[in-house]
Enzyme design. Sequence first.
Site, PDB file in Angstrom:
ATOM      1  N   SER A  54       0.825  -1.209   0.000  1.00 28.94           N
ATOM      2  CA  SER A  54       0.000   0.000   0.000  1.00 28.94           C
ATOM      3  C   SER A  54       0.856   1.255   0.000  1.00 28.94           C
ATOM      4  O   SER A  54       0.342   2.370   0.047  1.00 28.94           O
ATOM      5  CB  SER A  54      -0.921  -0.003   1.221  1.00 28.94           C
ATOM      6  OG  SER A  54      -0.165  -0.211   2.398  1.00 28.94           O
ATOM      7  N   ASN A  68      -2.561  -2.579  12.878  1.00 30.53           N
ATOM      8  CA  ASN A  68      -4.017  -2.373  12.780  1.00 30.53           C
ATOM      9  C   ASN A  68      -4.476  -1.114  13.512  1.00 30.53           C
ATOM     10  O   ASN A  68      -5.273  -0.332  12.987  1.00 30.53           O
ATOM     11  CB  ASN A  68      -4.764  -3.596  13.315  1.00 30.53           C
ATOM     12  CG  ASN A  68      -4.478  -4.838  12.494  1.00 30.53           C
ATOM     13  OD1 ASN A  68      -3.862  -4.744  11.423  1.00 30.53           O
ATOM     14  ND2 ASN A  68      -4.918  -5.995  12.966  1.00 30.53           N
ATOM     15  N   THR A 127     -39.761  26.984 -11.104  1.00 29.60           N
ATOM     16  CA  THR A 127     -40.093  25.624 -10.669  1.00 29.60           C
ATOM     17  C   THR A 127     -40.294  24.860 -11.973  1.00 29.60           C
ATOM     18  O   THR A 127     -40.786  25.444 -12.957  1.00 29.60           O
ATOM     19  CB  THR A 127     -41.392  25.566  -9.830  1.00 29.60           C
ATOM     20  OG1 THR A 127     -42.479  26.030 -10.627  1.00 29.60           O
ATOM     21  CG2 THR A 127     -41.297  26.397  -8.556  1.00 29.60           C
ATOM     22  N   HIS A 128     -39.895  23.624 -12.020  1.00 35.38           N
ATOM     23  CA  HIS A 128     -39.941  22.821 -13.266  1.00 35.38           C
ATOM     24  C   HIS A 128     -39.139  23.488 -14.385  1.00 35.38           C
ATOM     25  O   HIS A 128     -39.445  23.292 -15.559  1.00 35.38           O
ATOM     26  CB  HIS A 128     -41.373  22.602 -13.736  1.00 35.38           C
ATOM     27  CG  HIS A 128     -42.312  22.182 -12.660  1.00 35.38           C
ATOM     28  ND1 HIS A 128     -42.519  20.881 -12.299  1.00 35.38           N
ATOM     29  CD2 HIS A 128     -43.090  22.930 -11.823  1.00 35.38           C
ATOM     30  CE1 HIS A 128     -43.399  20.826 -11.301  1.00 35.38           C
ATOM     31  NE2 HIS A 128     -43.752  22.059 -10.986  1.00 35.38           N
ATOM     32  N   SER A 159     -13.221  26.184 -28.110  1.00 35.30           N
ATOM     33  CA  SER A 159     -13.379  24.989 -28.926  1.00 35.30           C
ATOM     34  C   SER A 159     -12.274  24.973 -29.961  1.00 35.30           C
ATOM     35  O   SER A 159     -11.850  26.019 -30.452  1.00 35.30           O
ATOM     36  CB  SER A 159     -14.747  25.016 -29.608  1.00 35.30           C
ATOM     37  OG  SER A 159     -14.716  24.241 -30.788  1.00 35.30           O
ATOM     38  N   LYS A 198     -16.847  29.855 -29.698  1.00 30.08           N
ATOM     39  CA  LYS A 198     -17.252  29.212 -28.440  1.00 30.08           C
ATOM     40  C   LYS A 198     -16.487  29.662 -27.209  1.00 30.08           C
ATOM     41  O   LYS A 198     -15.289  29.875 -27.245  1.00 30.08           O
ATOM     42  CB  LYS A 198     -17.059  27.696 -28.580  1.00 30.08           C
ATOM     43  CG  LYS A 198     -18.030  27.073 -29.540  1.00 30.08           C
ATOM     44  CD  LYS A 198     -19.363  26.829 -28.880  1.00 30.08           C
ATOM     45  CE  LYS A 198     -19.574  25.339 -28.817  1.00 30.08           C
ATOM     46  NZ  LYS A 198     -20.749  24.991 -28.089  1.00 30.08           N
ATOM     47  N   ASN A 218     -16.809  28.010 -23.505  1.00 29.52           N
ATOM     48  CA  ASN A 218     -17.556  26.937 -22.842  1.00 29.52           C
ATOM     49  C   ASN A 218     -17.407  26.939 -21.319  1.00 29.52           C
ATOM     50  O   ASN A 218     -16.352  27.268 -20.797  1.00 29.52           O
ATOM     51  CB  ASN A 218     -17.091  25.579 -23.378  1.00 29.52           C
ATOM     52  CG  ASN A 218     -17.415  25.414 -24.854  1.00 29.52           C
ATOM     53  OD1 ASN A 218     -18.416  25.944 -25.331  1.00 29.52           O
ATOM     54  ND2 ASN A 218     -16.566  24.697 -25.562  1.00 29.52           N
ATOM     55  N   GLU A 267     -19.056  22.168 -15.880  1.00 24.09           N
ATOM     56  CA  GLU A 267     -19.411  20.832 -16.379  1.00 24.09           C
ATOM     57  C   GLU A 267     -18.561  19.747 -15.712  1.00 24.09           C
ATOM     58  O   GLU A 267     -19.058  18.688 -15.332  1.00 24.09           O
ATOM     59  CB  GLU A 267     -19.238  20.765 -17.900  1.00 24.09           C
ATOM     60  CG  GLU A 267     -20.290  21.570 -18.636  1.00 24.09           C
ATOM     61  CD  GLU A 267     -20.013  21.672 -20.134  1.00 24.09           C
ATOM     62  OE1 GLU A 267     -19.274  20.846 -20.693  1.00 24.09           O
ATOM     63  OE2 GLU A 267     -20.561  22.613 -20.747  1.00 24.09           O
ATOM     64  N   LYS A 273      -8.367   3.624   1.532  1.00 25.11           N
ATOM     65  CA  LYS A 273      -7.467   4.759   1.380  1.00 25.11           C
ATOM     66  C   LYS A 273      -7.557   5.460   0.042  1.00 25.11           C
ATOM     67  O   LYS A 273      -7.869   6.648  -0.017  1.00 25.11           O
ATOM     68  CB  LYS A 273      -6.024   4.333   1.640  1.00 25.11           C
ATOM     69  CG  LYS A 273      -5.943   3.755   3.007  1.00 25.11           C
ATOM     70  CD  LYS A 273      -4.696   3.615   3.678  1.00 25.11           C
ATOM     71  CE  LYS A 273      -5.022   3.025   5.036  1.00 25.11           C
ATOM     72  NZ  LYS A 273      -5.922   1.828   4.997  1.00 25.11           N
TER      73      LYS A 273
HETATM   74  N1  ARG Z   1      -1.812  -1.254   4.772  1.00 24.76           N
HETATM   75  C1  ARG Z   1      -2.689  -1.780   5.754  1.00 24.76           C
HETATM   76  C2  ARG Z   1      -4.059  -1.102   5.680  1.00 24.76           C
HETATM   77  O1  ARG Z   1      -4.164  -0.114   5.069  1.00 24.76           O
HETATM   78  C3  ARG Z   1      -2.096  -1.553   7.093  1.00 24.76           C
HETATM   79  C4  ARG Z   1      -2.568  -2.521   8.120  1.00 24.76           C
HETATM   80  C5  ARG Z   1      -1.945  -3.836   7.893  1.00 24.76           C
HETATM   81  N2  ARG Z   1      -2.347  -4.772   8.866  1.00 24.76           N
HETATM   82  C6  ARG Z   1      -2.275  -6.082   8.637  1.00 24.76           C
HETATM   83  N3  ARG Z   1      -2.696  -6.830   9.586  1.00 24.76           N
HETATM   84  N4  ARG Z   1      -1.875  -6.548   7.509  1.00 24.76           N
HETATM   85  O2  ARG Z   1      -5.019  -1.560   6.214  1.00 24.76           O
END
Ligand code: ARG
Length: 457
Positions: A22, A109, A154-155, A276, A282, A284, A289, A324
């Site tokens: 990660s 954790n 409205t509408h 454009s 144009k 825009n 958007e 994440k």
């Molecule tokens: N990269 C992990 C996450 O975002 C970190 C926690 C990892 N914990 C584990 N028991 N593998 O959750």
Amino acid sequence: MKLWGGRFTKETNKLVHNFNASISFDQKFYKQDIDGSIAHVTMLAKQGILTNTEKDTIVSGLNNIKTDIETGKLLIDSTHEDIHSFVEAHLIERIGDTGKKLHTGRSRNDQVALDMKLYTREELLEMKDLLNTLLKTLYNIMEHNIDTFMPGFTHLQKAQPITLAHHIGAYFEMFKRDQSRLDDIYKRMNYSPIGSGALAGTTYPLDREYTASLLHFDGPTLNSMDSVADRDYLIELLNALSTIMMHLSRFSEEIIIWNSNEYQFIEIDDAYSTGSSIMPQKKNPDIAELIRGKTGRVYGSLVSLLTTMKGLPLAYNKDMQEDKELTFDAIDTVKGCIVLFTGMMDTMKFNKTIMESSAKNGFTNATDAADYLVNHGVAFRDAHGIVGRLVLYCIEKDISLDDMTLEEFKAISPVFEDDIYESISLDTCVNKRNTIGAPGKDAMEKVLKIYKEYLNI
Ligand code: ARG
């Protein structure tokens, strides 16, 4: 380099490493990871679990790592599984064996739960500030347009006349609610998970309250399993962000309509428009958007995380790592959209004459003509019918109610007198509406005073 190599006899498959890692995205919270570690070891030393010398060595090592990352001296490389492993490995490399004590009484954790909370908390405050700047911009437009008449719809059909200040005020209310939603989330999420261990707390005498206070939390979380498995606050945040985007998207849609050749209520500044490649004429409204378009992407993150969390048994599961990228993306998207939208509004020109003449056409004063009759003793349902006939008459003659002669009025109902013209003038239609929240000048001025206090300006 691994935090967990001990019980393995084989190297991790390369693809497995990449799939599992990660670090490409969780490096975004290296600062929070280090700040959390500093608080953790400070608490460990206070509890006598580490000596003060060990704590000092670890803290200064961590601070050096932070500085080196910030100055570009230390590059975060993807050979490490995650930012936690990266920081710990570099700490050990720099300070030796003492570095190996950093992770005492902690699991990744509770560590990752803490890092994500710290990161989100900062971003949430920044988001509130950005909304505040947007609100100030809207306030400024309102203050100058209390007398700018325009049709209310409205509408998407002309309904009754309002003012630009009143219309913008509707969005002011929405973004003000968005701010308070963020406040609510902050209050609920601001409890520290660190010290919960992998899921079942630890046997060390940790002072979780102390760590929580070092990190400016309102206290520690109260269930160690929930601490490592809770992602509700992210779901709440993504919901709030989706709502902000929904508001920005509705507003953008109106900007696009107002900017169209048919309406010409506004002109978006050159700096906030695009051209454009083929049509030279144009200009825009791409920004509006794109903001409307990016709304789908933010909704997507909300649904994505809800789906990820659904059916996960307690406590931590790797699925949660998926929180994440989508949260980061949603936060960055929404921040960017608020900033651009604010700039676009700040530089926008309002074609007051066109707005006003549009408010005059389309029988936006028909309700007031009916109210006139009611004030002269006609029952509302009958008045409604009479004005309906007036409108039909005007449509045939291609005129507006104000253009009718008194004789023409009287031919349809003898109740009409000369004061009908004043009663259905644009000024009367708007400025007689002074109940709280209505577009009338007196009502608007009261509300603007409240907004001024709210914004502290
Ligand atoms: N990269 C992990 C996450 O975002 C970190 C926690 C990892 N914990 C584990 N028991 N593998 O959750």
